[in-house]
Write an enzyme that holds these catalytic residues in place. Structure first.
Site, PDB file in Angstrom:
ATOM      1  N   ASN A 168       0.879  -1.165   0.000  1.00  0.00           N
ATOM      2  CA  ASN A 168       0.000   0.000   0.000  1.00  0.00           C
ATOM      3  C   ASN A 168       0.921   1.221   0.000  1.00  0.00           C
ATOM      4  OD1 ASN A 168      -1.845   1.995   0.491  1.00  0.00           O
ATOM      5  ND2 ASN A 168      -2.812   0.992   2.244  1.00  0.00           N
ATOM      6  N   LYS A 210       3.295   0.719   3.136  1.00  0.00           N
ATOM      7  CA  LYS A 210       2.898  -0.309   4.101  1.00  0.00           C
ATOM      8  C   LYS A 210       3.011  -1.646   3.411  1.00  0.00           C
ATOM      9  CE  LYS A 210      -0.865   1.689   6.660  1.00  0.00           C
ATOM     10  NZ  LYS A 210      -2.295   1.628   6.849  1.00  0.00           N
ATOM     11  N   ARG A 263      -2.590  -2.122  -3.481  1.00  0.00           N
ATOM     12  CA  ARG A 263      -3.801  -1.330  -3.286  1.00  0.00           C
ATOM     13  C   ARG A 263      -3.701  -0.116  -4.210  1.00  0.00           C
ATOM     14  NH1 ARG A 263      -5.423   2.869   1.278  1.00  0.00           N
ATOM     15  NH2 ARG A 263      -7.626   3.014   0.758  1.00  0.00           N
ATOM     16  N   HIS A 285     -12.819   2.748  -0.181  1.00  0.00           N
ATOM     17  CA  HIS A 285     -12.833   1.722   0.869  1.00  0.00           C
ATOM     18  C   HIS A 285     -13.570   0.473   0.391  1.00  0.00           C
ATOM     19  CE1 HIS A 285     -12.652   5.012   4.250  1.00  0.00           C
ATOM     20  NE2 HIS A 285     -11.429   4.634   3.901  1.00  0.00           N
ATOM     21  N   LEU A 335     -15.235   2.970   9.877  1.00  0.00           N
ATOM     22  CA  LEU A 335     -14.893   4.200  10.609  1.00  0.00           C
ATOM     23  C   LEU A 335     -13.431   4.145  11.047  1.00  0.00           C
ATOM     24  CD1 LEU A 335     -18.109   4.335  12.874  1.00  0.00           C
ATOM     25  CD2 LEU A 335     -17.807   5.270  10.567  1.00  0.00           C
ATOM     26  N   ARG A 349     -11.147  15.230   7.553  1.00  0.00           N
ATOM     27  CA  ARG A 349     -12.052  15.629   6.466  1.00  0.00           C
ATOM     28  C   ARG A 349     -13.462  15.735   7.026  1.00  0.00           C
ATOM     29  NH1 ARG A 349     -10.687  10.512   2.900  1.00  0.00           N
ATOM     30  NH2 ARG A 349      -9.052  10.060   4.392  1.00  0.00           N
ATOM     31  N   ASP A 359      -7.267  12.112  16.182  1.00  0.00           N
ATOM     32  CA  ASP A 359      -7.235  10.744  16.699  1.00  0.00           C
ATOM     33  C   ASP A 359      -8.443  10.535  17.608  1.00  0.00           C
ATOM     34  OD1 ASP A 359      -6.600   8.537  18.592  1.00  0.00           O
ATOM     35  OD2 ASP A 359      -4.761   8.471  17.397  1.00  0.00           O
ATOM     36  N   PHE A 360      -9.228   9.490  17.308  1.00  0.00           N
ATOM     37  CA  PHE A 360     -10.478   9.315  18.037  1.00  0.00           C
ATOM     38  C   PHE A 360     -10.273   9.030  19.526  1.00  0.00           C
ATOM     39  CE2 PHE A 360     -14.849   8.296  18.777  1.00  0.00           C
ATOM     40  CZ  PHE A 360     -15.505   9.024  17.805  1.00  0.00           C
ATOM     41  N   ARG A 361      -9.133   8.374  19.854  1.00  0.00           N
ATOM     42  CA  ARG A 361      -8.876   8.106  21.276  1.00  0.00           C
ATOM     43  C   ARG A 361      -8.692   9.407  22.042  1.00  0.00           C
ATOM     44  NH1 ARG A 361      -4.708   3.625  19.363  1.00  0.00           N
ATOM     45  NH2 ARG A 361      -4.589   5.256  17.820  1.00  0.00           N
ATOM     46  N   GLY A 371     -10.660   1.237  12.745  1.00  0.00           N
ATOM     47  CA  GLY A 371     -10.178   1.645  14.075  1.00  0.00           C
ATOM     48  C   GLY A 371     -11.241   2.121  15.046  1.00  0.00           C
ATOM     49  N   ASN A 407     -13.387  -0.374  17.835  1.00  0.00           N
ATOM     50  CA  ASN A 407     -12.913  -0.152  19.206  1.00  0.00           C
ATOM     51  C   ASN A 407     -13.747   0.775  20.073  1.00  0.00           C
ATOM     52  OD1 ASN A 407     -10.345  -1.683  19.189  1.00  0.00           O
ATOM     53  ND2 ASN A 407      -9.904  -0.301  17.484  1.00  0.00           N
ATOM     54  N   GLU A 437      -8.013  -5.490   4.924  1.00  0.00           N
ATOM     55  CA  GLU A 437      -7.869  -5.170   3.507  1.00  0.00           C
ATOM     56  C   GLU A 437      -6.695  -5.922   2.885  1.00  0.00           C
ATOM     57  OE1 GLU A 437      -8.346  -1.128   5.028  1.00  0.00           O
ATOM     58  OE2 GLU A 437      -9.181  -0.609   3.074  1.00  0.00           O
TER      59      GLU A 437
HETATM   60  P1  ADP Z   1      -6.897   4.003   8.686  1.00  0.00           P
HETATM   61  O1  ADP Z   1      -8.135   4.635   8.132  1.00  0.00           O
HETATM   62  O2  ADP Z   1      -5.706   4.895   8.637  1.00  0.00           O
HETATM   63  O3  ADP Z   1      -6.660   2.582   8.254  1.00  0.00           O
HETATM   64  P2  ADP Z   1      -7.706   2.887  11.239  1.00  0.00           P
HETATM   65  O4  ADP Z   1      -8.762   2.009  10.708  1.00  0.00           O
HETATM   66  O5  ADP Z   1      -6.534   2.275  11.905  1.00  0.00           O
HETATM   67  O6  ADP Z   1      -7.196   3.963  10.214  1.00  0.00           O
HETATM   68  O7  ADP Z   1      -8.413   3.871  12.296  1.00  0.00           O
HETATM   69  C1  ADP Z   1      -7.718   4.875  12.934  1.00  0.00           C
HETATM   70  C2  ADP Z   1      -8.658   5.547  13.930  1.00  0.00           C
HETATM   71  O8  ADP Z   1      -9.123   4.574  14.860  1.00  0.00           O
HETATM   72  C3  ADP Z   1      -7.984   6.636  14.730  1.00  0.00           C
HETATM   73  O9  ADP Z   1      -8.848   7.737  14.852  1.00  0.00           O
HETATM   74  C4  ADP Z   1      -7.814   5.990  16.092  1.00  0.00           C
HETATM   75  O10 ADP Z   1      -7.850   6.917  17.118  1.00  0.00           O
HETATM   76  C5  ADP Z   1      -9.025   5.111  16.158  1.00  0.00           C
HETATM   77  N1  ADP Z   1      -8.831   4.076  17.177  1.00  0.00           N
HETATM   78  C6  ADP Z   1      -7.898   3.117  17.213  1.00  0.00           C
HETATM   79  N2  ADP Z   1      -7.991   2.405  18.355  1.00  0.00           N
HETATM   80  C7  ADP Z   1      -9.016   2.948  19.060  1.00  0.00           C
HETATM   81  C8  ADP Z   1      -9.617   2.677  20.334  1.00  0.00           C
HETATM   82  N3  ADP Z   1      -9.175   1.705  21.115  1.00  0.00           N
HETATM   83  N4  ADP Z   1     -10.678   3.429  20.693  1.00  0.00           N
HETATM   84  C9  ADP Z   1     -11.127   4.429  19.915  1.00  0.00           C
HETATM   85  N5  ADP Z   1     -10.600   4.731  18.720  1.00  0.00           N
HETATM   86  C10 ADP Z   1      -9.562   4.017  18.296  1.00  0.00           C
END
Ligand code: ADP
Length: 395
Positions: A8, A15, A89, A178, A207, A239, A279-281, A327, A331, A381
């Protein structure tokens, strides 16, 4: 046993994963960043060995060579790894590519031509393919397109209500992205439910950093939230998703330069724009600390999810499965609960205990016997690309 190398390639990153396409076992994987920036970084994993390196990586080919050396160092000499194919990809397949395709010079040239539609992605994808062809000239290279699963969207779902001649001239339609993930995840759902894909209507929410939703009828995508580019639809890390196109002309008329608008839309909007973090976390932590910007960002995020959910429920008429992946989807139990809250009258509910139960595998989170099964399914993927590549090579 045969192996596939999946690549990728981004504009300054690469990657990779070396895996068995049948079992899905990952032999080695890694991420190379800051290619061409003088201070490259490599993270490589094989079994429980992890190697980190910092070194200048002038271009993608040099990056691949580093990866190949690391494969050898951690026990997988590529020449002896039984490589069946390299799966790439590729983000944009345009109108031309709607299935995984064996790469030859003509295919490569067409992928380049499509750069007009995906200027951030296709040139990097092309570079990755060229490098792999040079380094592994005897191994078939297969391009797997992010848009392919959505190629057959019904006309009503793929057409923007623009002047037809203008749309045709500039290739403007909804392509969707996607696709590899939506296809893989919806296939896993069918396996999990013990049903044929043809028997199921599904909604999938992917997501991650990028985010998209799809409506799938009998195994075929009938709608998706991303459009001409991956900017449309859901709120994402940087975005903003759907926006009144008048906002753009408003900015341009007020003297904001085109490149600045582009940066705003791709890098400074979404969660980052509203809450300052993508970052969602981190967003979740700020929400829990009652930060006002983060709360609003979260509310807009969930509101948009529910808007698409409603649209797709109506579009599909009846739905057997709603699935969260990537992600955030895999999660963050809070997003899943909030996105589906109060929809019991439609047969949709999330069981609170199942929703927060830990575990990384695919699982149902709706109550036993619910009309609509709500699931969490990890996307993969790389595995989907590896399997698609083998299918092409095997004819
Ligand atoms: P990509 O689209 O780059 O492949 P991912 O599918 O890995 O990304 O998703 C990344 C997102 O998932 C980030 O916003 C990250 O904060 C969120 N994420 C990863 N682990 C967790 C978690 N344990 N709780 C909440 N959000 C998470």
């Amino acid at each position: 046993m045969s192996t596939v190398l999946v690549l990728n390639s981004g504009s300054s990153s690469l990657k990779y994963q070396l895996l068995h396409p049948d079992s899905g076992e990952v032999l080695a994987s890694g991420l190379i960043e800051r290619i061409g920036e003088g201070d490259g970084r490599v993270e490589h994993r094989a079994g429980d060995r992890e190697v980190r390196r910092e070194l200048a990586i002038p271009d993608h080919e040099a990056g691949l060579k580093v990866a190949f050396d690391l494969f050898a160092e951690t026990g997988y000499e590529l020449a002896q790894a039984g490589l069946t194919a390299v799966g790439h990809r590729v983000v944009h397949g345009g109108e031309v590519f709607y299935r995984p395709t064996l790469v030859d010079d003509e295919v490569l040239a067409t992928i380049s031509d499509l750069a007009e539609l995906a200027p951030l992605h296709n040139p990097a994808n092309r570079t990755g393919i060229e490098s792999a062809r040079r380094l592994l000239p005897d191994v078939p290279q297969v391009a797997v397109f992010d848009t392919a699963f959505f190629h057959g969207l019904p006309p009503a779902a793929r057409t923007y209500a623009l002047d037809t001649a203008t749309a045709e001239r500039y290739g403007i339609r909804r392509y969707g992205f996607h696709g590899t993930s939506h296809e893989y995840v919806s296939g896993q759902v069918a396996l999990l439910l013990g049903r044929e894909p043809a028997e199921l209507n599904q909604i999938v929410f992917h997501l991650g950093n990028g985010a998209s939703a799809s409506a799938i009828r009998g195994g075929r995508a009938v709608d998706t939230s991303m459009g001409l580019t991956p900017l449309e639809g859901l709120v994402m890390g940087t975005r903003g998703g759907d926006i009144d196109p008048g906002v753009l002309t408003h900015l341009l008329r007020n003297g904001v330069a085109v490149d600045e608008v582009d940066r705003l839309l791709n890098r400074e909007s979404g969660l980052k724009g509203l809450a300052g973090v993508n970052d969602f976390r981190e967003l979740r932590k700020l929400v829990e600390a009652d930060d006002a910007g983060a709360r609003l960002a979260y509310e807009v995020y969930v509101h948009r999810l529910r808007r698409y959910l409603g649209a797709y429920l109506v579009e599909l008429g009846a739905v057997q499965a709603i699935t969260f992946t990537a992600g955030v989807g895999e999660n963050d139990s809070g997003v899943r609960a909030d996105a589906l809250a109060g929809l019991e009258r439609y047969g949709i509910a999330v069981d609170p205990e199942r929703n927060i139960a830990s575990g990384r595998g695919a699982r149902a989170i709706s109550p036993e016997g619910a009309e609509v099964t709500v699931l969490v399914v990890p996307t993969n993927e790389e595995l989907a690309i590896a399997r698609a590549a083998v299918a092409v090579v095997d004819g």
